[in-house]
Design a protein around this motif. Structure first.
Motif, PDB file in Angstrom:
ATOM      1  N   LEU A  14       0.824  -1.210   0.000  1.00  0.00           N
ATOM      2  CA  LEU A  14       0.000   0.000   0.000  1.00  0.00           C
ATOM      3  C   LEU A  14       0.856   1.256   0.000  1.00  0.00           C
ATOM      4  O   LEU A  14       0.567   2.204  -0.724  1.00  0.00           O
ATOM      5  CB  LEU A  14      -0.957  -0.006   1.194  1.00  0.00           C
ATOM      6  N   TRP A  15       1.942   1.279   0.763  1.00  0.00           N
ATOM      7  CA  TRP A  15       2.754   2.488   0.827  1.00  0.00           C
ATOM      8  C   TRP A  15       3.388   2.813  -0.519  1.00  0.00           C
ATOM      9  O   TRP A  15       3.525   3.987  -0.879  1.00  0.00           O
ATOM     10  CB  TRP A  15       3.799   2.396   1.945  1.00  0.00           C
ATOM     11  N   LYS A  16       3.753   1.792  -1.296  1.00  0.00           N
ATOM     12  CA  LYS A  16       4.306   2.053  -2.631  1.00  0.00           C
ATOM     13  C   LYS A  16       3.228   2.592  -3.555  1.00  0.00           C
ATOM     14  O   LYS A  16       3.483   3.460  -4.389  1.00  0.00           O
ATOM     15  CB  LYS A  16       4.936   0.788  -3.209  1.00  0.00           C
ATOM     16  N   LEU A 119     -10.873   7.116  -1.767  1.00  0.00           N
ATOM     17  CA  LEU A 119      -9.981   8.008  -1.035  1.00  0.00           C
ATOM     18  C   LEU A 119     -10.792   9.041  -0.248  1.00  0.00           C
ATOM     19  O   LEU A 119     -10.501   9.312   0.921  1.00  0.00           O
ATOM     20  CB  LEU A 119      -9.030   8.704  -2.008  1.00  0.00           C
ATOM     21  N   ALA A 120     -11.830   9.583  -0.880  1.00  0.00           N
ATOM     22  CA  ALA A 120     -12.668  10.596  -0.238  1.00  0.00           C
ATOM     23  C   ALA A 120     -13.440  10.031   0.954  1.00  0.00           C
ATOM     24  O   ALA A 120     -13.774  10.767   1.886  1.00  0.00           O
ATOM     25  CB  ALA A 120     -13.639  11.195  -1.250  1.00  0.00           C
ATOM     26  N   LEU A 127      -7.372   1.639   2.696  1.00  0.00           N
ATOM     27  CA  LEU A 127      -6.953   0.955   3.920  1.00  0.00           C
ATOM     28  C   LEU A 127      -7.361  -0.511   3.928  1.00  0.00           C
ATOM     29  O   LEU A 127      -6.736  -1.324   4.613  1.00  0.00           O
ATOM     30  CB  LEU A 127      -7.513   1.678   5.145  1.00  0.00           C
ATOM     31  N   TYR A 128      -8.365  -0.847   3.142  1.00  0.00           N
ATOM     32  CA  TYR A 128      -8.795  -2.239   3.056  1.00  0.00           C
ATOM     33  C   TYR A 128      -7.635  -3.138   2.607  1.00  0.00           C
ATOM     34  O   TYR A 128      -7.566  -4.306   2.976  1.00  0.00           O
ATOM     35  CB  TYR A 128      -9.983  -2.374   2.096  1.00  0.00           C
ATOM     36  N   CYS A 137      -7.057  -3.004  -2.781  1.00  0.00           N
ATOM     37  CA  CYS A 137      -7.965  -1.964  -2.320  1.00  0.00           C
ATOM     38  C   CYS A 137      -9.371  -2.338  -2.800  1.00  0.00           C
ATOM     39  O   CYS A 137      -9.523  -3.202  -3.665  1.00  0.00           O
ATOM     40  CB  CYS A 137      -7.558  -0.617  -2.907  1.00  0.00           C
ATOM     41  N   LEU A 138     -10.377  -1.660  -2.250  1.00  0.00           N
ATOM     42  CA  LEU A 138     -11.753  -1.984  -2.654  1.00  0.00           C
ATOM     43  C   LEU A 138     -11.983  -1.744  -4.141  1.00  0.00           C
ATOM     44  O   LEU A 138     -12.688  -2.511  -4.791  1.00  0.00           O
ATOM     45  CB  LEU A 138     -12.757  -1.194  -1.820  1.00  0.00           C
ATOM     46  N   HIS A 139     -11.371  -0.704  -4.705  1.00  0.00           N
ATOM     47  CA  HIS A 139     -11.565  -0.458  -6.141  1.00  0.00           C
ATOM     48  C   HIS A 139     -10.886  -1.534  -6.992  1.00  0.00           C
ATOM     49  O   HIS A 139     -11.306  -1.791  -8.111  1.00  0.00           O
ATOM     50  CB  HIS A 139     -11.146   0.959  -6.559  1.00  0.00           C
TER      51      HIS A 139
END
Length: 154
Positions: A14-16, A119-120, A127-128, A137-139
């Motif tokens: 996630l951080w990348k 994100l919004a 965060l998922y 991610c959820l998307h």
């Protein structure tokens, strides 16, 4: 990830992904400024009145055009540039579908429209990835795509 794909690449951290988004946001800002300047120029040419101050607005149609323009840019990169935007290339990330192939245009556009919403929503969609076994991610899940970490070049 589906066992039927041929790739053994690990999921992207996630951080990348976040750093790639920050990198790409600079490109999106430049594209948005160029698009906005073009739209305002066309508006001034059509109306014959100078656009200054608060009157310098693209309007709803201009904004929708901007969203479509930026979404098309991302989708083009994901479909035609090896599944990578410039920020993703810098962090060695690539987007693939569930079969390990390049995502469809529909998957790309769906990601483009969902990612900002995720994100919004307090970043919940992103965060998922911290609890998903494939770091999706959820998307990613909704669009049936994966973000993979590419190996270092030798």
């Amino acid at each position: 990830m589906s066992d039927s794909n041929n790739t053994a690449l690990p999921p992207a951290a996630l951080w990348k992904r976040i750093f790639a988004i920050i990198y790409d946001s600079l490109i999106y800002m430049a594209l948005a400024m160029a698009y906005s300047a073009l739209v305002l120029f066309i508006q001034v040419q059509i109306s014959g009145e100078p656009a200054a101050g608060e009157r310098a607005s693209m309007g709803t149609i201009g904004f929708i055009g901007l969203v479509l323009f930026l979404s098309s840019f991302c989708s083009f990169c994901w479909r035609q540039k090896g599944g990578q935007t410039l920020g993703m290339k810098a962090w060695r990330l690539a987007l693939v579908n569930e079969d390990g192939k390049r995502p469809s245009w529909g998957q790309c556009y769906l990601r483009c429209f969902l990612a900002p919403v995720m994100l919004a929503a307090a970043g919940i969609g992103y965060l998922y990835a911290l609890i998903d076994k494939d770091s999706r991610c959820l998307h990613d899940i909704i669009s049936k795509t994966y973000m993979l970490q590419l190996p270092k070049s030798k």
